[in-house]
Design an enzyme around this catalytic site. Structure first.
Site, PDB file in Angstrom:
ATOM      1  N   ARG A 153       0.311   3.493  -2.956  1.00  0.00           N
ATOM      2  CA  ARG A 153      -0.888   3.076  -2.215  1.00  0.00           C
ATOM      3  C   ARG A 153      -1.689   2.023  -2.974  1.00  0.00           C
ATOM      4  O   ARG A 153      -2.698   1.537  -2.478  1.00  0.00           O
ATOM      5  CB  ARG A 153      -1.740   4.306  -1.878  1.00  0.00           C
ATOM      6  CG  ARG A 153      -1.000   5.236  -0.933  1.00  0.00           C
ATOM      7  CD  ARG A 153      -1.839   6.322  -0.312  1.00  0.00           C
ATOM      8  NE  ARG A 153      -0.955   7.217   0.421  1.00  0.00           N
ATOM      9  CZ  ARG A 153      -0.633   8.438   0.049  1.00  0.00           C
ATOM     10  NH1 ARG A 153      -1.152   8.935  -1.056  1.00  0.00           N
ATOM     11  NH2 ARG A 153       0.174   9.178   0.752  1.00  0.00           N
ATOM     12  N   VAL A 154      -1.259   1.710  -4.198  1.00  0.00           N
ATOM     13  CA  VAL A 154      -1.889   0.601  -4.934  1.00  0.00           C
ATOM     14  C   VAL A 154      -1.171  -0.696  -4.587  1.00  0.00           C
ATOM     15  O   VAL A 154      -1.756  -1.761  -4.500  1.00  0.00           O
ATOM     16  CB  VAL A 154      -1.854   0.882  -6.457  1.00  0.00           C
ATOM     17  CG1 VAL A 154      -2.273  -0.331  -7.253  1.00  0.00           C
ATOM     18  CG2 VAL A 154      -2.749   2.065  -6.786  1.00  0.00           C
TER      19      VAL A 154
END
Length: 508
Positions: free
Chosen positions: A371-372
């Protein structure tokens, strides 16, 4: 004679004859690693309780007429009616660089036979996680040395990335590879004398594992020269559940010392499924009500308060967490997996079928996510690997369709061939991380079609030979890629010349 009298008078003057208040009680019952105590009216939650013989316990249940306490250490020394007393201290563990290269238990006591740990500071095992304001966004990469992960599921400093999969699919290997790669990067960075370089220290927490597995992990780290940058916190399966419950929090406290002092640390929790089971065991003995799958109601809080301690702090350092979860028959929707997936910033899912087919690491591109995202990648990796995840996802779809034996057009066949070559390229042996600059070169050659004419079964061997060629003959070019961290026209031209040179000499 007068000096002796003076000394006696001084001792008498120091004597205190007033009553001292001590909170003491007695053991009402003791069984299964849990003691029930009577008479401790003034006790705090998580306070250390002292038993005869130096045994320590922790107050976990504060009830109306008794205190439920988990015992750390040998419970066989305790019996009903023994006296116990509060210490006024919350449980703390030693922290600092003195622990590097050592193996300690859940309380920070050395268990490797190398003598005592010369620690100057102690941190509380339980600590409130940093708030939103003091956190910084995750932008600095953590290179795992595993090409499939660094190019498609990047991890950043301060991130929490879950490693999830069935038993025996290589979850621990990915974590150990990452620790070994950090040690390699540390060595190169510290040797360069670059004042901006920040080493990354590692903490490996073994929860509920066999002693033989822990020793094997220690041997792998030592053989790779990574132990000097690593702390191992061991709570083996043979230890009582209280130690297994505490070990990850002790590891987090050790990691927080690095983060608070402007350094970077990586912590691996191997694995949190066994951690939840140990906590369930303690909770059931303490007669806490059980909920779904017999876990207590606060099992989500158990892991969230642990994983939220990983962060990148403004003006300080970072703590990156790699929790590991074991699934049963690939069931991602079970209670503990869904809990930890919702707490973390992405997951690396390892598929049993891929592992059995010989695709190792068995990373499922479709179910894995970071999710980064590309914020934690260097520009060079984005340039050569930006489209890989889409291409592989497309390939998996086409491969499933092609199984039905339908006639395929030339374009589809070309796509299938390319996908198969990418899968071959990503195969990598255990404990053999690839430096990021060599990954860039390997993926650049794939992007430009240098492996297209090579026999499919020899693609991986060709990539290994290419990396060897660069490591032995083009070391200056690799250094340039590492330092620039982005490909411009001049650098690409140099890479093309070097790859053409390799292609001319390669006899596949």
């Amino acid at each position: 004679m007068s000096t002796v009298l003076e000394q006696i008078e001084q001792q008498i003057a120091k004597l205190q004859n007033k009553a001292v208040k001590k909170n003491t009680g007695t053991i009402r019952s003791v069984a299964d690693g849990v003691a029930r105590l009577d008479g401790l009216s003034d006790v705090m939650y998580n306070e250390m309780i002292e038993f005869p013989g130096g045994t320590i316990g922790i107050a976990l249940n504060l009830e109306e007429d008794e205190v439920g306490c988990v015992v750390l250490g040998d419970i066989s020394k305790l019996k009903e009616g023994d006296e116990c007393k509060t210490t006024g201290r919350l449980l703390s563990v030693p922290v600092g660089k003195a622990l590097l290269g050592r193996t300690v238990d859940a309380l920070g006591n050395p268990v490797d036979g190398k003598g005592p740990v010369d620690a100057k500071e102690f941190y509380p095992v339980e600590k409130i996680a940093p708030g939103i304001i003091v956190r910084k966004s995750v932008t600095q990469p953590v290179f795992t040395g595993i090409m499939a992960i660094d190019s498609m599921i990047p991890i950043g400093r301060g991130q929490r990335e879950l490693i999830i999969g069935d038993r025996g699919t290589g979850k621990t290997t990915i974590a150990i590879d990452t620790i070994i790669n950090q040690a390699k990067i540390n060595r190169v960075g510290l040797a360069s004398g670059d004042p901006k370089f920040r080493p990354m220290y590692s903490i490996y927490v073994a929860i509920g594992q066999k002693n033989s597995n822990i020793v094997r992990t220690m041997a792998a780290l030592e053989a790779a020269g990574a132990l000097e940058f690593t702390i191992i916190v061991a709570a083996a399966a043979s230890e009582n559940p209280a130690n297994q419950y505490l070990a990850p929090y002790s590891g987090a406290a050790m990691g927080e010392w690095f983060m608070e002092n402007g350094m970077d640390a990586l912590i691996v929790y191997d694995d949190l499924s066994k951690h939840a089971v140990a906590y369930r065991q303690i909770s059931l003995i303490l007669k806490r009500p059980s909920g779904r799958e017999a876990y207590p109601g606060d099992v989500f809080y158990l892991h969230s308060r642990l994983l939220e301690r990983a962060a990148r702090l403004d003006g300080k350092g970072s703590l990156t967490a790699l929790p590991i979860i074991e699934t049963l028959a690939g069931d991602l929707s079970a209670y503990i997996p869904t809990n930890v997936i919702s707490i973390t910033d992405g997951q690396i899912f390892l598929e049993t079928d891929l592992f059995n087919q010989g695709t190792r690491p068995a990373v499922s591109v479709g179910l894995s996510v970071s999710r980064v995202g590309s914020a934690a990648q260097i520009k060079a990796t984005k340039q050569v690997g930006g489209k890989l995840k889409g291409e592989l996802a497309q390939f998996r779809e086409l491969a499933a369709f092609a199984q039905f034996g339908a006639d395929l057009d030339a374009r589809t066949k070309a796509q299938l061939d390319r996908g198969t070559r990418i899968v071959e390229l990503f195969k990598q042996p255990a404990f053999n991380p690839i430096p990021i600059e060599q990954q860039v070169v390997t993926l650049w050659a794939m992007q430009k079609g240098y492996y297209d004419a090579i026999d499919l079964k020899k693609v991986n061997a060709a990539a290994v030979k290419l990396r060897e060629f660069f490591a032995t003959r083009k070391d200056a070019l690799l250094t340039k890629i590492r330092n620039k961290a982005a490909l411009d026209a001049e650098l690409e031209a140099e890479i093309k010349t070097a790859v053409d040179e390799w292609k001319a000499t390669y006899a596949g």
